[in-house]
Scaffold this active site. Structure first.
Site, PDB file in Angstrom:
ATOM      1  N   HIS A 167       0.830  -1.205   0.000  1.00 34.33           N
ATOM      2  CA  HIS A 167       0.000   0.000   0.000  1.00 34.33           C
ATOM      3  C   HIS A 167       0.864   1.254   0.000  1.00 34.33           C
ATOM      4  CE1 HIS A 167       1.058  -0.529   4.221  1.00 34.33           C
ATOM      5  NE2 HIS A 167       0.732   0.747   4.433  1.00 34.33           N
ATOM      6  N   ASP A 189       0.562   4.965   1.949  1.00 34.73           N
ATOM      7  CA  ASP A 189      -0.239   5.444   3.082  1.00 34.73           C
ATOM      8  C   ASP A 189      -1.304   6.455   2.674  1.00 34.73           C
ATOM      9  OD1 ASP A 189       0.863   3.844   5.052  1.00 34.73           O
ATOM     10  OD2 ASP A 189       2.508   5.241   5.432  1.00 34.73           O
ATOM     11  N   HIS A 191       4.694   0.153   0.343  1.00 37.27           N
ATOM     12  CA  HIS A 191       5.382  -0.601   1.386  1.00 37.27           C
ATOM     13  C   HIS A 191       4.478  -1.689   1.942  1.00 37.27           C
ATOM     14  CE1 HIS A 191       3.374   2.716   3.456  1.00 37.27           C
ATOM     15  NE2 HIS A 191       3.363   1.970   4.553  1.00 37.27           N
ATOM     16  N   ARG A 202       4.410   6.710  14.527  1.00 33.94           N
ATOM     17  CA  ARG A 202       4.366   7.211  13.139  1.00 33.94           C
ATOM     18  C   ARG A 202       3.820   8.630  13.076  1.00 33.94           C
ATOM     19  NH1 ARG A 202       0.588   4.713   8.439  1.00 33.94           N
ATOM     20  NH2 ARG A 202      -0.475   6.713   8.339  1.00 33.94           N
TER      21      ARG A 202
HETATM   22  C1  OGA Z   1       2.738   2.138   8.449  1.00 33.33           C
HETATM   23  C2  OGA Z   1       3.073   0.770   8.034  1.00 33.33           C
HETATM   24  C3  OGA Z   1       4.759  -0.891   8.369  1.00 33.33           C
HETATM   25  C4  OGA Z   1       5.427  -1.603   9.476  1.00 33.33           C
HETATM   26  O1  OGA Z   1       3.040   2.499   9.592  1.00 33.33           O
HETATM   27  O2  OGA Z   1       2.199   2.874   7.627  1.00 33.33           O
HETATM   28  O3  OGA Z   1       2.635   0.336   7.013  1.00 33.33           O
HETATM   29  O4  OGA Z   1       6.326  -2.399   9.166  1.00 33.33           O
HETATM   30  N1  OGA Z   1       3.916   0.121   8.845  1.00 33.33           N
HETATM   31  O5  OGA Z   1       5.051  -1.389  10.641  1.00 33.33           O
HETATM   32 MN    MN Z   2       1.651   2.021   5.863  1.00 36.31          MN
END
Ligand code: OGA
Ligand code: MN
Length: 287
Positions: free
Chosen positions: A108, A110, A263, A278
């Site tokens: 995806h 974000d 990612h 985050r």
């Molecule tokens: C995010 C995500 C990935 C992870 O925080 O947007 O996709 O490895 N995290 O935690």
């Molecule tokens: Mn993410």
């Protein structure tokens, strides 16, 4: 403070670099320019050894990149600091989850399901398991560049629907974190339409901007044609040579550019704690 020890080193093939010798909590303008440049050049960077990055410092640094998103999952925001979304398998005293435990275990970009999706996300590792829980990143410039000319031409002016509530890939339907939004929260997130190919506003390069997590269909195509085109584009995006897998170290602050990367989180042994903060910088409307 500029110490003269700042270094940027490529870790992957085309994307993924580490930055050492900078302190994001006390970043002067020269080092800010270096970090920003590295982000544009490598798409995803791990700034190592950020031992002093308080929530206030992470928020202050993130604001230098742009306005911050307050995530719709209000119950997972850090109390007192709504700019920080907790990605965590920790439980509070009453046994409730403090954050998204299985965030993003699918490809995806974000919040591509809003009008102005994330420009970049910044994820700070406070606690990590001894192994696994890596995060994979896919180079969407390379995905676009790798398409044959006929496909590039076919998709040049296409647009696609992005939606949080619905999802295209069967894989995502099983995602445990999907169920954590209330109907009211989902209602705050109507579908949006974005171009299938976007021009990066800072590098000028073209990147594919569809993702299995949130892109549900191509506008103007039949269901079958839409499904098969999206399937082909997703497949082309995740060739192994386009992927960088980040192995986390404690106190990494990883920044990724959602305009040109997808990612994908990977599992870990949940008897260990993986606890991250985050912040998310709002970007432009894709064009
Ligand atoms: C995010 C995500 C990935 C992870 O925080 O947007 O996709 O490895 N995290 O935690
Ligand atoms: Mn993410």
């Amino acid at each position: 403070m500029a110490t003269g020890t700042e270094q940027v080193r490529l870790l992957g093939r085309s994307i993924g670099a580490e930055v050492v010798g900078v302190d994001l909590a006390e970043l002067d303008e020269n080092d800010f320019v270096l970090v920003h440049r590295a982000l544009l050049d490598y798409g995803v960077i791990a700034v190592r050894d950020q031992t002093n990055l308080t929530p206030e410092a992470q928020i202050a640094f993130s604001r230098r990149l742009g306005d911050l998103e307050i995530h719709v999952a209000a119950h997972f925001l850090l109390p007192g600091h709504p700019e920080i979304l907790q990605i965590s398998n920790k439980k509070s005293a009453d046994g409730a989850a403090v954050g998204f435990e299985e965030a993003g275990r699918y490809w995806h970009s974000d919040i591509s399901y809003v009008e102005r999706p994330a420009m970049c996300s910044l994820l700070y590792a406070l606690e990590i398991p001894p192994s696994d829980g890596d995060t994979m990143f896919a180079d969407m410039y390379a995905a676009y560049d790798g398409l044959d000319g006929a496909t590039q031409k076919r998709i040049a002016d296409l647009t696609a629907v992005h939606s949080y509530a619905a999802s295209f890939a069967g894989e995502t339907a099983a995602g445990a974190n999907r169920a954590t939004l209330t109907d009211d929260q989902k209602a705050m997130l109507p579908e949006v339409v974005h171009p299938v190919v976007r021009s990066h506003p800072e590098t000028g390069r073209k990147a594919l901007f569809v993702n299995p997590g949130f892109t549900t269909r191509i506008v103007g195509l039949s269901d079958d044609d839409s499904r098969s085109l999206l399937g082909a584009l997703f497949k082309a995006s995740v060739h192994s040579q386009n992927i960088y897998t980040h192995k986390w170290r404690r106190h990494d602050l990883v920044i990724w550019d959602n305009r040109c990367l997808m990612h994908h989180a990977t599992p870990y042994d949940s008897s260990y704690i993986r606890h991250m903060h985050r912040t998310t910088v709002i970007g432009d409307r894709p064009v």
